[in-house]
Design an enzyme around this catalytic site. Structure first.
Site, PDB file in Angstrom:
ATOM      1  N   SER A 267     -69.089  31.018  -4.618  1.00  0.00           N
ATOM      2  CA  SER A 267     -70.405  31.590  -4.576  1.00  0.00           C
ATOM      3  C   SER A 267     -71.226  31.396  -5.858  1.00  0.00           C
ATOM      4  O   SER A 267     -72.447  31.519  -5.824  1.00  0.00           O
ATOM      5  CB  SER A 267     -70.302  33.086  -4.290  1.00  0.00           C
ATOM      6  OG  SER A 267     -69.708  33.759  -5.376  1.00  0.00           O
TER       7      SER A 267
ATOM      8  N   SER B 171     -64.682  31.825  -6.431  1.00  0.00           N
ATOM      9  CA  SER B 171     -66.129  31.637  -6.622  1.00  0.00           C
ATOM     10  C   SER B 171     -66.545  31.095  -7.980  1.00  0.00           C
ATOM     11  O   SER B 171     -67.722  30.783  -8.177  1.00  0.00           O
ATOM     12  CB  SER B 171     -66.874  32.950  -6.355  1.00  0.00           C
ATOM     13  OG  SER B 171     -67.014  33.161  -4.976  1.00  0.00           O
TER      14      SER B 171
ATOM     15  N   LYS C  86     -74.970  34.698 -13.717  1.00  0.00           N
ATOM     16  CA  LYS C  86     -75.017  34.878 -12.256  1.00  0.00           C
ATOM     17  C   LYS C  86     -75.764  36.159 -11.903  1.00  0.00           C
ATOM     18  O   LYS C  86     -75.542  37.215 -12.533  1.00  0.00           O
ATOM     19  CB  LYS C  86     -73.582  34.931 -11.722  1.00  0.00           C
ATOM     20  CG  LYS C  86     -73.460  34.924 -10.207  1.00  0.00           C
ATOM     21  CD  LYS C  86     -71.983  34.920  -9.785  1.00  0.00           C
ATOM     22  CE  LYS C  86     -71.797  34.797  -8.290  1.00  0.00           C
ATOM     23  NZ  LYS C  86     -70.366  34.796  -7.885  1.00  0.00           N
TER      24      LYS C  86
END
Lengths: 494, 110
Positions: A158, A182, A83
């Protein structure tokens, strides 16, 4: 390995066996995943930055070590996606924000260092909601990521890029971060496994901070066994993070097959209420029946404060964010919009650099912390956080594990919830209680909803530092459920 | 509940965000609705309940203070490498002190 089955459909565990036996080189594996990325990335948009040269250099180092007769480590050579909120030395790290459009970290997050030390080639940096604020990856300053099951839908957020990359076969596993859900919510919406570790189990050093009392990095993969392996690499004490726990890290793979006989599982009634989509409920109830069949003792537990989780979370997380994001001021890194004095420079830089959701949360958090409102909002939320923790403790007097859907619905359409922030926030209802308690939870796919054919995620919540138990229960359920359907993007079912 | 324009402008100034008139109106309405939803929390009786700042608390985390073994630290070159304006080993910024207090702007100039 069947020649008919492409390499990118293999699990990390399968790939490790091929790498260790010498049937497959890390370089060939990395090339084949880069080809898969080339094939589908135009549709999925899981990555912000691809790093083929970084990945191939690492793969070569692993192959060279093996050629010299050295052991590069038990899981070395299996590529990973990371990420883009996790700092990677020399590789642009944007947090999905325009304000960090050109930021190249001078150091790596401890998590990234551990992946590197374990010999995992990094394929690239995955897309996310700006500063991890969102539940759909639509708040990325770059592009929205598309769900491999239905390209018109969101992958969740997210960590939507990390979830979609794994679902699309672009990477066998990936790293996300979870502040209020997330990792778990995108795992659910994208039909993969995702685990949020106990607060303090995985170092936060080098994670671009959103809400410091909640943020945790964790693994995504297509199987529970792969998630257990990757968690083992990430976990452990780090002197660079003062909130890192000194506890020894157990072997998460060792006890996976222990079964659920006698395990007491509490189904949280507050999270099985009205807002749950019918097909989600159907699949969750089927899984509960399977767990019962396997010998688990399943009961229903009422935890009234869980109804308040969303409100508590959306006071505490923005408050912490408003303080953390004060560092983006146009002085030391990232965007600067020039002005004649410093306050104007700061204010214009932030107005230009932050997207709408980040500004909204900074405003919300600053309001909740401001003079005259602190006790009524932030202080109050911290007290109700205590009540939620007490509800968990009460539940764990009678249960070992708690169960709920991960998300009340399957993946929603791109653009469907962007006009109404409150509706978007409510999609985190099942995941925020665990975050507020600093405990651990896993989401695993448990079939597709009959009405839309989209994956349903089941959440198992555990006590702090009891990852082994939720992994064991998730593994038992996964084995009993059998093979899952694949996303459309996989083409013909393999 | 709704948040007044004056309050939104005040909070934006505290947060160093130059908002447009459109954003001031939008965030006033949205913050009002989000905080209104949180009424269930703010109206709860929490008499005697201690606040939780961090769920898994540790106390007194120290490291040994060992001579010649400094904690990890960036070099000056590395620390400055991402600076949008750098001069003579420093970050360069617009003037901070002047006649009167730099009050900043409350509303973005369109």
């Amino acid at each position: 390995m069947s020649p008919a089955r492409p390499l990118w459909t293999s699990t990390a565990t399968e790939l490790i066996a091929l790498l260790r036996s010498g049937e497959l080189s890390a370089t060939d594996l990395t090339r084949s995943l880069l080809d898969r990325i080339e094939e589908v990335e135009g549709d999925v948009r899981a990555f912000i930055t691809l790093t083929p040269e970084v990945a191939l250099a690492k793969a070569k180092a692993v192959d060279d070590a093996r050629a010299r007769g050295e052991d590069p480590g038990p899981i070395a050579g299996v590529p990973v996606a990371v990420k883009d909120i996790i700092a990677t030395r020399g590789v642009r790290t944007t947090a999905g924000s325009k304000i960090l459009h050109n930021y190249v970290p001078p150091y790596s997050a401890t998590v990234a260092d551990r992946l590197e030390a374990a010999g995992l080639p990094m394929l690239g940096k995955t897309n996310l909601d700006e500063f991890a604020m969102g539940s759909s990856t639509e708040n990325s300053a770059w592009v929205p990521t598309h769900n491999p099951w239905d390209l018109d839908r969101v992958p969740g957020g997210s960590s939507g890029g990390s979830a979609a990359a794994v679902a699309a076969g672009e990477a066998p596993w990936s790293i996300g971060t979870d502040t209020g859900g997330s990792i778990r919510q995108p795992a659910s919406l994208s039909g993969v496994v995702g685990l949020k570790p106990t607060y303090g189990l995985v170092s936060r050093s080098g994670l671009i901070a959103f809400a410091s009392s909640l943020d945790q990095a964790g693994p995504f993969a297509r199987t529970v066994a792969d998630v257990a392996l990757l968690l083992g690499v990430m976990a452990g004490h780090d002197p660079r993070d003062a909130t890192s726990l000194p506890n020894p890290v157990p072997d998460y793979s060792a006890g996976l097959a222990g079964g659920v006989k006698g395990l007491r599982i509490g189904v949280v009634s507050q999270l099985m209420g009205e807002g749950v989509q019918s097909g989600v409920r159907t699949r969750i109830e089927e899984s509960i029946a399977l767990l019962t069949k396997l010998g688990a003792e399943v009961g229903e537990v009422s935890l009234p404060t869980f109804d308040l989780g969303i409100d508590v979370y959306y006071l505490i997380a923005p408050a912490e964010a408003s303080a953390n994001l004060a560092r983006f001021d146009g002085v030391r890194y990232g965007l600067r919009v020039d002005a004649e004095d410093i306050v104007k420079m700061n204010s214009r830089t932030r107005a230009e650099g932050f997207g709408a959701e980040v500004k909204r949360r900074i405003m919300l958090g600053t309001y909740a912390l401001s003079a005259g409102y602190y006790d009524a909002y932030y202080g109050k939320a911290q007290k109700v956080r205590t009540l939620i923790i007490r509800d968990f403790a009460r539940a764990y007097e009678n249960y070992d594990v708690l169960l709920s859907p991960t998300s009340p619905t399957t993946a929603f359409g791109i653009g469907e919830k962007t006009q109404d922030p409150l509706t978007m926030y409510l999609s985190d209802v099942c995941t925020v209680p665990t975050s507020l308690a600093g405990a651990t939870a896993i989401s695993i796919p448990c079939g597709v909803a009959p009405e839309d054919g989209l994956p349903v995620g089941l959440q198992l919540m555990g006590k702090a530092l009891d990852e082994a138990t939720i992994l064991r229960a998730a593994y038992a359920l996964e084995q009993e459920l059998g093979p899952m359907p694949h996303p459309l993007l996989w083409g013909e079912p393999s | 509940m709704s948040i007044s324009r004056e309050e939104v402008v005040h909070v934006a100034r505290l947060a160093r965000l130059a908002l447009t008139e459109e954003e001031i109106a939008l965030y006033g309405e949205q913050l009002g609705r989000i905080l209104g939803h949180a009424d269930r929390v703010t109206s709860l009786d929490t008499e005697g309940v201690p606040p939780t700042a961090q769920a898994i608390a540790l106390a007194n985390v120290f490291r040994p203070d060992v001579l010649n073994e400094p904690a990890p630290c960036l070099s000056q070159r590395e620390a400055l490498a991402n600076g949008p304006a750098v001069e003579a080993g420093h970050f360069r910024v617009p003037r901070i002190l002047e006649d009167g207090d730099p009050s900043g702007e409350e509303v973005a100039e369109e």
